[in-house]
Design a protein around this motif. Sequence first.
Motif, mmCIF file in Angstrom:
data_model
loop_
_atom_site.group_PDB
_atom_site.id
_atom_site.type_symbol
_atom_site.label_atom_id
_atom_site.label_comp_id
_atom_site.label_asym_id
_atom_site.label_seq_id
_atom_site.Cartn_x
_atom_site.Cartn_y
_atom_site.Cartn_z
ATOM 1 N N GLY A 204 0.768 -1.332 0.240
ATOM 2 C CA GLY A 204 0.064 -0.007 -0.140
ATOM 3 C C GLY A 204 0.544 0.957 -0.034
ATOM 4 N N ASN A 205 1.592 1.459 0.942
ATOM 5 C CA ASN A 205 3.108 2.611 0.492
ATOM 6 C C ASN A 205 3.200 2.478 -1.057
ATOM 7 O OD1 ASN A 205 1.945 2.024 3.700
ATOM 8 N ND2 ASN A 205 3.736 2.498 4.297
ATOM 9 N N LEU A 206 3.443 1.659 -1.291
ATOM 10 C CA LEU A 206 4.344 2.213 -2.650
ATOM 11 C C LEU A 206 3.791 2.488 -3.275
ATOM 12 C CD1 LEU A 206 6.667 -0.847 -2.560
ATOM 13 C CD2 LEU A 206 7.587 1.230 -2.287
ATOM 14 N N ASN A 207 2.003 1.525 -3.258
ATOM 15 C CA ASN A 207 1.003 2.134 -4.311
ATOM 16 C C ASN A 207 1.158 3.475 -4.025
ATOM 17 O OD1 ASN A 207 -1.126 1.589 -6.604
ATOM 18 N ND2 ASN A 207 -2.658 2.018 -4.681
ATOM 19 N N THR A 208 0.690 4.311 -3.247
ATOM 20 C CA THR A 208 0.388 5.794 -3.093
ATOM 21 C C THR A 208 1.684 6.499 -2.971
ATOM 22 O OG1 THR A 208 -0.767 4.611 -0.652
ATOM 23 C CG2 THR A 208 -0.309 7.308 -0.928
ATOM 24 N N LEU A 209 2.622 6.025 -2.557
ATOM 25 C CA LEU A 209 4.070 6.875 -2.989
ATOM 26 C C LEU A 209 4.207 7.117 -4.640
ATOM 27 C CD1 LEU A 209 6.066 8.408 -2.192
ATOM 28 C CD2 LEU A 209 7.932 6.328 -1.975
ATOM 29 N N GLY A 210 3.881 6.358 -5.382
ATOM 30 C CA GLY A 210 4.103 6.313 -6.758
ATOM 31 C C GLY A 210 2.960 6.260 -7.433
ATOM 32 N N LEU A 211 1.956 6.853 -6.861
ATOM 33 C CA LEU A 211 0.943 7.564 -7.563
ATOM 34 C C LEU A 211 1.102 8.842 -6.741
ATOM 35 C CD1 LEU A 211 -2.342 5.918 -7.195
ATOM 36 C CD2 LEU A 211 -1.593 6.336 -9.293
ATOM 37 N N GLN A 212 0.995 10.075 -5.654
ATOM 38 C CA GLN A 212 1.562 10.743 -5.357
ATOM 39 C C GLN A 212 2.423 11.367 -6.415
ATOM 40 O OE1 GLN A 212 0.630 12.840 -3.320
ATOM 41 N NE2 GLN A 212 -0.483 11.524 -1.747
ATOM 42 N N LEU A 213 4.018 10.530 -6.721
ATOM 43 C CA LEU A 213 4.936 10.792 -7.230
ATOM 44 C C LEU A 213 4.283 11.592 -8.601
ATOM 45 C CD1 LEU A 213 7.992 8.294 -6.375
ATOM 46 C CD2 LEU A 213 7.375 11.252 -5.405
ATOM 47 N N VAL A 214 3.666 10.302 -9.354
ATOM 48 C CA VAL A 214 3.270 10.978 -10.761
ATOM 49 C C VAL A 214 2.192 12.067 -10.770
ATOM 50 C CG1 VAL A 214 1.994 9.634 -12.295
ATOM 51 C CG2 VAL A 214 3.414 7.843 -11.138
ATOM 52 N N ILE A 215 1.851 12.244 -9.846
ATOM 53 C CA ILE A 215 0.427 13.562 -9.847
ATOM 54 C C ILE A 215 0.917 15.485 -9.802
ATOM 55 C CG2 ILE A 215 -1.700 12.307 -10.507
ATOM 56 C CD1 ILE A 215 -1.679 13.219 -7.257
ATOM 57 N N ASN A 216 2.268 14.573 -8.928
ATOM 58 C CA ASN A 216 2.740 15.844 -8.644
ATOM 59 C C ASN A 216 3.756 16.070 -10.375
ATOM 60 O OD1 ASN A 216 5.186 17.985 -8.255
ATOM 61 N ND2 ASN A 216 5.494 17.105 -6.397
ATOM 62 N N PRO A 217 3.327 17.613 -10.931
ATOM 63 C CA PRO A 217 4.138 17.578 -12.714
ATOM 64 C C PRO A 217 5.803 17.632 -12.291
ATOM 65 C CG PRO A 217 1.692 19.296 -11.995
ATOM 66 C CD PRO A 217 2.669 18.418 -10.678
ATOM 67 N N ASN B 138 1.412 -10.492 -8.142
ATOM 68 C CA ASN B 138 0.045 -10.675 -8.062
ATOM 69 C C ASN B 138 -1.365 -9.841 -7.569
ATOM 70 O OD1 ASN B 138 0.713 -13.603 -9.132
ATOM 71 N ND2 ASN B 138 1.628 -13.846 -6.528
ATOM 72 N N SER B 139 -0.478 -8.463 -7.553
ATOM 73 C CA SER B 139 -1.558 -7.316 -6.948
ATOM 74 C C SER B 139 -2.229 -6.855 -8.418
ATOM 75 C CB SER B 139 -1.015 -6.662 -6.614
ATOM 76 O OG SER B 139 -1.873 -5.499 -6.212
ATOM 77 N N ALA B 140 -3.382 -7.518 -8.351
ATOM 78 C CA ALA B 140 -3.911 -6.563 -10.189
ATOM 79 C C ALA B 140 -4.295 -5.504 -9.358
ATOM 80 C CB ALA B 140 -5.412 -7.688 -9.551
ATOM 81 N N ASN B 141 -4.277 -4.594 -8.164
ATOM 82 C CA ASN B 141 -4.276 -2.799 -7.958
ATOM 83 C C ASN B 141 -3.332 -2.434 -8.030
ATOM 84 O OD1 ASN B 141 -5.582 -0.745 -6.772
ATOM 85 N ND2 ASN B 141 -4.183 -1.145 -5.517
ATOM 86 N N LEU B 142 -1.367 -3.487 -8.687
ATOM 87 C CA LEU B 142 -0.796 -2.342 -8.504
ATOM 88 C C LEU B 142 -0.316 -2.336 -9.783
ATOM 89 C CD1 LEU B 142 1.875 -4.104 -6.226
ATOM 90 C CD2 LEU B 142 1.253 -1.402 -5.508
ATOM 91 N N PHE B 143 -0.641 -3.468 -10.348
ATOM 92 C CA PHE B 143 -0.950 -3.045 -12.253
ATOM 93 C C PHE B 143 -1.740 -2.195 -12.676
ATOM 94 C CE2 PHE B 143 1.519 -7.437 -11.882
ATOM 95 C CZ PHE B 143 2.631 -6.862 -12.203
ATOM 96 N N ASP B 144 -2.885 -2.180 -11.864
ATOM 97 C CA ASP B 144 -3.721 -1.551 -12.182
ATOM 98 C C ASP B 144 -2.851 0.548 -12.159
ATOM 99 O OD1 ASP B 144 -7.177 -0.516 -13.059
ATOM 100 O OD2 ASP B 144 -6.204 0.722 -11.792
ATOM 101 N N SER B 145 -2.499 0.300 -11.403
ATOM 102 C CA SER B 145 -2.347 2.017 -10.730
ATOM 103 C C SER B 145 -1.066 2.239 -11.199
ATOM 104 C CB SER B 145 -1.803 1.659 -9.571
ATOM 105 O OG SER B 145 -2.445 1.128 -8.398
ATOM 106 N N LEU B 146 -0.183 0.411 -12.094
ATOM 107 C CA LEU B 146 0.938 1.930 -13.171
ATOM 108 C C LEU B 146 0.421 1.753 -14.223
ATOM 109 C CD1 LEU B 146 3.438 1.505 -13.360
ATOM 110 C CD2 LEU B 146 4.068 -1.204 -13.826
ATOM 111 N N ALA B 147 -0.874 0.631 -14.523
ATOM 112 C CA ALA B 147 -1.151 1.346 -15.987
ATOM 113 C C ALA B 147 -1.944 2.427 -16.575
ATOM 114 C CB ALA B 147 -2.256 0.836 -16.798
ATOM 115 N N GLU B 148 -2.767 3.487 -15.219
ATOM 116 C CA GLU B 148 -2.726 4.480 -14.861
ATOM 117 C C GLU B 148 -1.809 5.586 -14.810
ATOM 118 O OE1 GLU B 148 -6.151 5.504 -14.755
ATOM 119 O OE2 GLU B 148 -7.220 3.909 -13.747
ATOM 120 N N ALA B 149 -0.791 5.614 -14.101
ATOM 121 C CA ALA B 149 -0.039 6.203 -13.948
ATOM 122 C C ALA B 149 0.532 6.581 -16.107
ATOM 123 C CB ALA B 149 1.779 6.117 -13.368
ATOM 124 N N TYR B 150 0.717 5.602 -16.287
ATOM 125 C CA TYR B 150 1.504 5.794 -18.184
ATOM 126 C C TYR B 150 0.249 6.405 -18.999
ATOM 127 C CZ TYR B 150 5.544 2.134 -17.744
ATOM 128 O OH TYR B 150 6.428 2.009 -17.741
#
Length: 509
Positions: free
Chosen positions: A430-443, A462-474
């Motif tokens: 969860g920490n990695l997911n939140t940190l990654g998304l926070q970094l992505v949406i910061n210009p 095996n985390s579908a949620n993490l791949f979903d977040s990575l896809a949203e980041a791209y």
Amino acid sequence: MPFRVAIFLILLQADFLFGQTSLQQIGLNNGKHKVGFLHYTASDSTRTYSRIYDYSNTKIARPIPISIWYPAHQNEEDSIPQKVLDYLRILKEEEEWEHLPDEHILNWFYYANTPANQNHLKEKTTACPKLAFANGKFPVVVYAPSLLASSIENFALCEYLASHGFIVIASPSRGTENRWFSNNGAKEMETQARDVEFLIKEVAQLTNANTDKIAVMGFSLGGPANILAQTRNKNIKAVVSLDGSERYRYPLLKKSPFFAADRVDVPYIHMAQKIIPEKVLKEDNIDPALNTKFDLYDSISKSRAFRLRFHDLTHSYFSTLGVLFQNRDKRQDKSDAEIMESYKWVSVYALNFLNAFLKDDDTALDFIENQPSDNGIKEGLISHTSKQPKRDAFSFQDFNDLAAKQHYKDLMELYLAIKEKNPSFQLPEGNLNTLGLQLVINPETSEQGIPVLSLATELYPNSANLFDSLAEAYLFLGNTEKAIENFERSLELNAQNQNAIMRLKQLKK
């Protein structure tokens, strides 16, 4: 009959004899810088105050008299050093007796009007008023004086530090409502801590101040105020305590809602007075535990801590004014020569500690860590103990601090290196997911979020949620191909992922 201001010291002085000391005999070796000095009064408009001897109901913004010693420009050839009397005029002002004639200073305040003390007033110091600052940025020392004492009580030490490349800023110790302290010790400690914090803000206005390198230093009651300030101001990087009363007033510190021993997490040095003789303990009704008990030091677990005892110094002589002017107590005080020598070593230890932890000076760190005899100090003058901080488990915050320093590159190598030294270390999904998304949406950090989320998918494949977040980041970054690839991977892991289903329909139209 002249009015005498009352002063409350830890030790009640009795059976006095007058001392023969001088600034020159203390023997402090100044550094390469000339020393400039400024004194002015600022106001804290967030607090009110009464000038007690005005006998008026009028409230004013809290006045903060400020003394600053600083490294000065070398080419000030016409500079004239201050005399000790110039400092005592500041004492007069801070006591709110600014119009008192100079000839009454010794009669009016704390010190005996003897020929020796009169001669001290004529002595030249090493500070010159209003010189130009030396070029460069200098670490800052915020000084908190003893109970009801002046900003200039330790002027020789402050000059000494300034000559070695520090900016030292100080204000007097004053009560919350007026010049005097109330019986509410916790309130008055909070007031002194707020004064320290005011000075931190004030010194930031100096272009030559390096506010990333700030230490606090205090004598007696200035000690607990500094501890309190440090626990809630993480820009304070080190603490110097000159027989600070946090040693014996730990219960007062614990009354503060801001204090916790595990929040003292910066290098700390406490230099204590000699063992108080049994005769003095009995006659002055002092708790014998004062000689041995130190709950704060024992409770500190997160900082490098040093504890020194100066066997030739009683409490009063951790300040310049004490060394020069304080009456001697025949029951326990050492000779003037011994007092001056120990005060010199107090100053040298303070300088080396500050050099070690504000200037990253390895030689100074060796000095602090050595036994006193290894530093050329005669046996029996100083006792020395220290302790290392207990290492906490490596945290996600620790990992992120290191990752940020390398701009989130080579994260798997960093993770494996940390894991080798800390086998129990984990990076929560969860920490990695939140940190990654926070970094992505910061210009300013968008590109740095992808490595974080990629690391997360490697650690949690095996985390579908993490791949979903990575896809949203791209997708956020405009890389449609990579977004589709990772949404499809998320659906493979969780066929019910409605976000991935919706996104893929939109992207494949």
